[in-house]
Design a protein around this motif. Structure first.
Motif, PDB file in Angstrom:
ATOM      1  N   GLY A  13      37.992 -24.932  -8.856  1.00 46.61           N
ATOM      2  CA  GLY A  13      37.313 -23.683  -9.209  1.00 46.61           C
ATOM      3  C   GLY A  13      36.306 -23.817 -10.336  1.00 46.61           C
ATOM      4  N   GLU A  14      36.067 -25.029 -10.800  1.00 48.51           N
ATOM      5  CA  GLU A  14      35.154 -25.226 -11.926  1.00 48.51           C
ATOM      6  C   GLU A  14      33.720 -24.843 -11.588  1.00 48.51           C
ATOM      7  N   ARG A  23      33.581 -18.422  -5.689  1.00 47.31           N
ATOM      8  CA  ARG A  23      34.177 -19.675  -5.229  1.00 47.31           C
ATOM      9  C   ARG A  23      33.766 -19.942  -3.795  1.00 47.31           C
ATOM     10  N   ILE A  35      50.107 -23.335 -12.167  1.00 45.75           N
ATOM     11  CA  ILE A  35      48.669 -23.115 -12.184  1.00 45.75           C
ATOM     12  C   ILE A  35      48.253 -22.537 -13.534  1.00 45.75           C
ATOM     13  N   THR A  37      44.982 -20.753 -15.267  1.00 46.26           N
ATOM     14  CA  THR A  37      43.662 -20.172 -15.034  1.00 46.26           C
ATOM     15  C   THR A  37      42.998 -19.886 -16.369  1.00 46.26           C
ATOM     16  N   ILE A  38      41.686 -20.087 -16.401  1.00 43.59           N
ATOM     17  CA  ILE A  38      40.938 -19.784 -17.618  1.00 43.59           C
ATOM     18  C   ILE A  38      39.636 -19.097 -17.249  1.00 43.59           C
ATOM     19  N   ASP A  39      39.157 -18.256 -18.147  1.00 41.12           N
ATOM     20  CA  ASP A  39      37.878 -17.599 -17.924  1.00 41.12           C
ATOM     21  C   ASP A  39      36.762 -18.438 -18.556  1.00 41.12           C
TER      22      ASP A  39
END
Length: 79
Positions: A13-14, A23, A35, A37-39
């Motif tokens: 997802g980078e 995506r 998992i 996840t980061i914004d």
């Protein structure tokens, strides 16, 4: 259509963070997974704190482009 199978420790997802685009694929987990996840804001802060993170992601992206190029060449050779 399965595009790829990724293993433990993979970044996914980078491209969506870097390009500000949706995506290009959906990810599904086979089995158990943890998992993170980061914004974008968090991602940029982490890269600022550890520039080698950006380099490692670039290495992975480069490797994936090479894999896709090889696959395309293989598919063209079959025609």
């Amino acid at each position: 259509v399965v595009l790829a199978t990724r293993g433990a420790g993979e970044v996914i997802g980078e491209m969506a963070i870097i390009e500000r685009q949706p995506r290009s694929a959906t990810v599904r987990v086979i089995g158990e997974a943890r998992i993170l996840t980061i914004d974008k804001k968090t991602f940029l802060r982490r890269v600022h704190e550890d520039p080698s993170l950006a380099f490692r992601i670039l290495q992975k992206s480069s490797h994936r482009v090479r894999e896709l190029s090889d696959e395309l060449a293989r598919l063209k050779a079959k025609q």
